[in-house]
Design a protein around this motif. Sequence first.
Motif, PDB file in Angstrom:
ATOM      1  N   PRO A  38      27.058  -0.449 -64.576  1.00  0.00           N
ATOM      2  CA  PRO A  38      26.348  -1.624 -64.376  1.00  0.00           C
ATOM      3  C   PRO A  38      26.575  -2.838 -65.177  1.00  0.00           C
ATOM      4  O   PRO A  38      25.889  -3.922 -65.359  1.00  0.00           O
ATOM      5  N   GLY A  39      27.845  -3.188 -65.040  1.00  0.00           N
ATOM      6  CA  GLY A  39      28.383  -4.499 -65.786  1.00  0.00           C
ATOM      7  C   GLY A  39      29.623  -4.240 -66.649  1.00  0.00           C
ATOM      8  O   GLY A  39      29.967  -3.143 -67.263  1.00  0.00           O
ATOM      9  N   ALA A  76      30.004  -5.132 -69.701  1.00  0.00           N
ATOM     10  CA  ALA A  76      29.716  -4.743 -71.145  1.00  0.00           C
ATOM     11  C   ALA A  76      29.528  -3.108 -71.126  1.00  0.00           C
ATOM     12  O   ALA A  76      30.321  -2.673 -72.028  1.00  0.00           O
ATOM     13  N   ILE A  77      29.017  -2.603 -70.297  1.00  0.00           N
ATOM     14  CA  ILE A  77      28.941  -1.222 -70.121  1.00  0.00           C
ATOM     15  C   ILE A  77      30.480  -0.505 -69.868  1.00  0.00           C
ATOM     16  O   ILE A  77      30.964   0.476 -70.630  1.00  0.00           O
ATOM     17  N   MET A 122      32.126  -0.498 -72.986  1.00  0.00           N
ATOM     18  CA  MET A 122      31.391   0.437 -73.867  1.00  0.00           C
ATOM     19  C   MET A 122      32.048   1.884 -73.312  1.00  0.00           C
ATOM     20  O   MET A 122      32.324   2.631 -74.531  1.00  0.00           O
ATOM     21  N   HIS A 124      35.555 -10.889 -74.953  1.00  0.00           N
ATOM     22  CA  HIS A 124      34.042 -10.954 -74.623  1.00  0.00           C
ATOM     23  C   HIS A 124      33.404 -10.179 -75.786  1.00  0.00           C
ATOM     24  O   HIS A 124      33.865  -9.080 -76.469  1.00  0.00           O
ATOM     25  N   TYR A 125      32.090 -10.622 -76.142  1.00  0.00           N
ATOM     26  CA  TYR A 125      31.207  -9.953 -77.250  1.00  0.00           C
ATOM     27  C   TYR A 125      30.852  -8.608 -77.018  1.00  0.00           C
ATOM     28  O   TYR A 125      30.442  -8.002 -77.824  1.00  0.00           O
ATOM     29  N   PRO A 135      28.689  -9.218 -54.393  1.00  0.00           N
ATOM     30  CA  PRO A 135      27.591  -9.525 -55.187  1.00  0.00           C
ATOM     31  C   PRO A 135      27.276  -8.709 -56.175  1.00  0.00           C
ATOM     32  O   PRO A 135      27.938  -7.674 -56.530  1.00  0.00           O
ATOM     33  N   LEU A 136      26.521  -9.069 -57.243  1.00  0.00           N
ATOM     34  CA  LEU A 136      26.191  -8.434 -58.378  1.00  0.00           C
ATOM     35  C   LEU A 136      25.511  -7.226 -58.101  1.00  0.00           C
ATOM     36  O   LEU A 136      24.509  -7.306 -57.265  1.00  0.00           O
ATOM     37  N   GLN A 137      25.549  -6.110 -58.829  1.00  0.00           N
ATOM     38  CA  GLN A 137      26.529  -5.901 -59.779  1.00  0.00           C
ATOM     39  C   GLN A 137      27.575  -5.065 -59.214  1.00  0.00           C
ATOM     40  O   GLN A 137      27.293  -4.061 -58.631  1.00  0.00           O
ATOM     41  N   ALA A 186      28.941  10.223 -66.243  1.00  0.00           N
ATOM     42  CA  ALA A 186      28.210   8.704 -66.806  1.00  0.00           C
ATOM     43  C   ALA A 186      27.344   8.747 -67.837  1.00  0.00           C
ATOM     44  O   ALA A 186      26.890   9.952 -68.180  1.00  0.00           O
ATOM     45  N   ILE A 187      27.179   7.660 -68.574  1.00  0.00           N
ATOM     46  CA  ILE A 187      26.007   7.868 -69.541  1.00  0.00           C
ATOM     47  C   ILE A 187      24.689   7.556 -69.087  1.00  0.00           C
ATOM     48  O   ILE A 187      23.773   7.733 -69.691  1.00  0.00           O
ATOM     49  N   GLN A 188      24.770   7.117 -67.559  1.00  0.00           N
ATOM     50  CA  GLN A 188      23.428   7.088 -66.911  1.00  0.00           C
ATOM     51  C   GLN A 188      23.229   8.465 -66.359  1.00  0.00           C
ATOM     52  O   GLN A 188      24.100   9.355 -66.379  1.00  0.00           O
ATOM     53  N   HIS A 190      22.855   3.018 -59.688  1.00  0.00           N
ATOM     54  CA  HIS A 190      22.876   2.530 -58.651  1.00  0.00           C
ATOM     55  C   HIS A 190      24.039   2.449 -57.648  1.00  0.00           C
ATOM     56  O   HIS A 190      25.008   2.686 -58.221  1.00  0.00           O
TER      57      HIS A 190
END
Lengths: 551, 551
Positions: A214-215, A217-218, A221, A255-256, A374-376, A416-418, A422
Amino acid sequence: MSRDKMFGDNSFSSPCNTLGFLQKNNSLEEKGRLAGQKNLLSCDNSDRDARFRRTETDFSNLFARDLLPAKNGEEPTMQFLLEVVDILTNYVKKTFDRSTKVLDFHHPHQLLEGIEGFNLELSDQPESLEQILVDCRDTLKYGVRTGHPRFFNQLSSGLDIIGLAGEWLTSTANTNMFTYEIAPVFVLMEQLTLKKMREMIGWPNGEGDGLFSPGGAISNMYSVMIARYKYFPEVKTKGMSAAPRLVLFTSEHSHYSIKKAGAALGFGTDNVILLSTDERGRVIPADLEAKILDAKQKGYVPLFVNATAGSTVYGAFDPINEIADICEKYNLWLHVDGAWGGGLLMSRKHRHKLNGIERANSVTWNPHKMMGVPLQCSAILVREKGILAGCNSMCAGYLFQPDKQYDVTYDTGDKAIQCGRHVDIFKFWLMWKAKVSRVDRRVHTCWLKKTEKHLQANKNLHGFPQHTNVCFWYIPPSLRGMPDGDERREKLHRVAPKIKAMMMESGTTMVGYQPQGNKVNFFRMVVSNPSVTQSDIDFLIDEIERLAHDL
Amino acid sequence: MSRDKMFGDNSFSSPCNTLGFLQKNNSLEEKGRLAGQKNLLSCDNSDRDARFRRTETDFSNLFARDLLPAKNGEEPTMQFLLEVVDILTNYVKKTFDRSTKVLDFHHPHQLLEGIEGFNLELSDQPESLEQILVDCRDTLKYGVRTGHPRFFNQLSSGLDIIGLAGEWLTSTANTNMFTYEIAPVFVLMEQLTLKKMREMIGWPNGEGDGLFSPGGAISNMYSVMIARYKYFPEVKTKGMSAAPRLVLFTSEHSHYSIKKAGAALGFGTDNVILLSTDERGRVIPADLEAKILDAKQKGYVPLFVNATAGSTVYGAFDPINEIADICEKYNLWLHVDGAWGGGLLMSRKHRHKLNGIERANSVTWNPHKMMGVPLQCSAILVREKGILAGCNSMCAGYLFQPDKQYDVTYDTGDKAIQCGRHVDIFKFWLMWKAKVSRVDRRVHTCWLKKTEKHLQANKNLHGFPQHTNVCFWYIPPSLRGMPDGDERREKLHRVAPKIKAMMMESGTTMVGYQPQGNKVNFFRMVVSNPSVTQSDIDFLIDEIERLAHDL
């Protein structure tokens, strides 16, 4: 048990059936009449093409309960969805129309108070479908047109029509990526697309592993998690106390999300070591090596290096090959965060900026940024097969039954961690099918040259363009004669926020600003929208001059 | 610089303008003609209602490059989107039509080889829009109708029309939740909806915090992160070595995401202590207390207890009040995983199953499950305000500028572990607006009673219904006379997978199965789709009997 109607319409036996005389195959018109709506067929040739029979429906007396699965719900459902599509296609048209504003700004308290009847509050009474349609219109009206050619505010912009169609289909299919069982087509599309992406990275035969997440940052991670699992697999069961003090390295311009991952995963942000950069924002490899040695000397264990391919603010590309040499020398995991710049792998002309990426252990690549999906839509790609599953699998019996009738290696959920995930793949797959060569051309487009020309031509702009990020200060008249120093810096720092505030109020264009390091607030213009033309960039600069002339 | 056309259509200055004689305001028909398509207006009264002018467009010679932002792209774009909508609305109709199958099963290798021209492979040549439309049809054809009233396979099912409209709008708006700046309306909708949800939990004045996250697993991960931050904030900077050995407690029946969070966040799965349950799958509070004392005796530090409200397989509700007493006694964080059962908070009749939830420190609640919101829609709700930001913020200057012109407390992005965050709120907000009272009624629906009746009536079904999860074995003829024992257990274990395989091939209905603890494979039927009627449940049971009669 009464079971006389196999496969039949079972509404007859429902206790709320008050129209028991209805036949299953009654015509839509009949259903409409019975449901009490007025239908005015507006197309005479409806026989030839019944699909778009347009009826004028009075939605003020219809409610959600009148839609499918309600009896006689088909006709109002279709008319309601067509009304929604009408709202959406009008929005799409306006998004590409430069005579519309990018946004109609209101402060939070204004929107909360309600503007022209647009009430955000949730009440206890259901609204009519007419009001729901009004809500849809208002939601778009008070939002921001991120697809507008004069929206330069974010790395993700544009409104791709194929991608949009893909996303509409995805929501209609409304399924979940965790098993082949309920997402057979999407799971295979993901697998094939990830393989193509790995081929573009340059891993042999496109072998390896990956997931859409989902992006960015993930995705980043994930890279830290699997690096830890590779070197210290016992952390999965024993926790961080089973490992020595591990340190991660990343650019001060990265990136943070790398720091967020460090905090979340139990490393601690103190153990995320920031690397110095050169004047263009690229990591200095010698600094990496020095900091690795320093960490080792302190008894810490270097684990992971992130090289950024397209930094968020400057658009800088770290020298991957030189960083990879150091990672090999010290046996460290190399991750490339190509969330922003990964799209250049599609470009013969620009992919050299990512030279060495094939030496990475993992890569983040967000098609929702440079490639306009389109996002995401973000992928984490991993060179070693099986390590994602090794790191994350918990073998939940209720989802991942080993005794299914099909090849269960296609059940990807346990990597996945999910749990639920989606469907982010379809729109991207469809865009690739529709215009792979355009994606290629897109990243060739020379926004950089265009904006460089601007900076050279306009003596009141001072900036440092790179990639499609163009960072610059606008020097307002009052500061043009002032000598450099603290006073000028402080004043210049306040210029961009002032201009941005006026720009938001005027709603004609949008661009971001920020300070960075010792640089006071400057604008960052980013282009990732293929609708943008030279004149849109002209427009932005003109608008800044117009708004700021008396600052 | 040529800047003579402020706000104008700037395509004139584009180097690829080969139709320089075009006027900006030429009519759509003219544009269509110039773009070389044949338009057959099918509606005569198009003046009155131009919105649905239906033209018959030949898409075989049109490509993605002919759509917006292409010059003259508006007409083909609108026609293409209407064709897509036609495909989607047909799919919606069929989803609710019991005479269609739930799925048309194919093995992975069959789909990969290509069926009837459906080619999943990504080529290097762009496809025509006609082929893209065929791809869309095929994607739906070979997928699974998760909204079909005979799909009982997952906790998420159904196809809500309002939610669908909401998701179509969301993809069209294509923005990002991280700042008020680019998602003003959605950010406020999220804030108001989270407040309503907190009110329903019973926190005073709905105060607290929260976020929508990409699914229940991530929401649960948040709960563990903030619990750790609350008691050991220094872990954020120093890592897990700054804390003692921390342990988490959760039911042996809880969702596997708690263990995944334990692994990911650096606790280790060994430090996720599983609690024993009673015969209905509910945590035994005395076991929790015993295990807390045992952990303390070993020198570990109990940190966090997860109580499940609606377990994944059984649908069990842990006794929250009794667990809360223990958490208070030992000063532990109490999380309630109401991903599945949270929807019952909307029901006056059933909310007592979650009694005590107001004592929780955090709650996971997935409207995309019991409440039928399209995927993805999951909330993490937190009683203490500010702790999400404390735990996760990194204050990235390029996004969260403190010197913006509006109240920047509305910029929620820094509370998240994500950076970009998909807009999951709008569909839920719209559904709430459209039918709050129906949501309420929905969870009243007595699926449980219906299925209980079944189990009592059918001597070949043995099960344990609870919530809307109904778990049962089907005893095939060959096993009916067999005495209980290992042989019978082994044979019974193989029955559900066999039936499921035949069911998938026949495509008429779908239900999940799994073993759990010492129970061999059993079916879990779940109902969360309001389309489901008594006769659909009849149908499932009939199908199982039909498929299994000679097992």
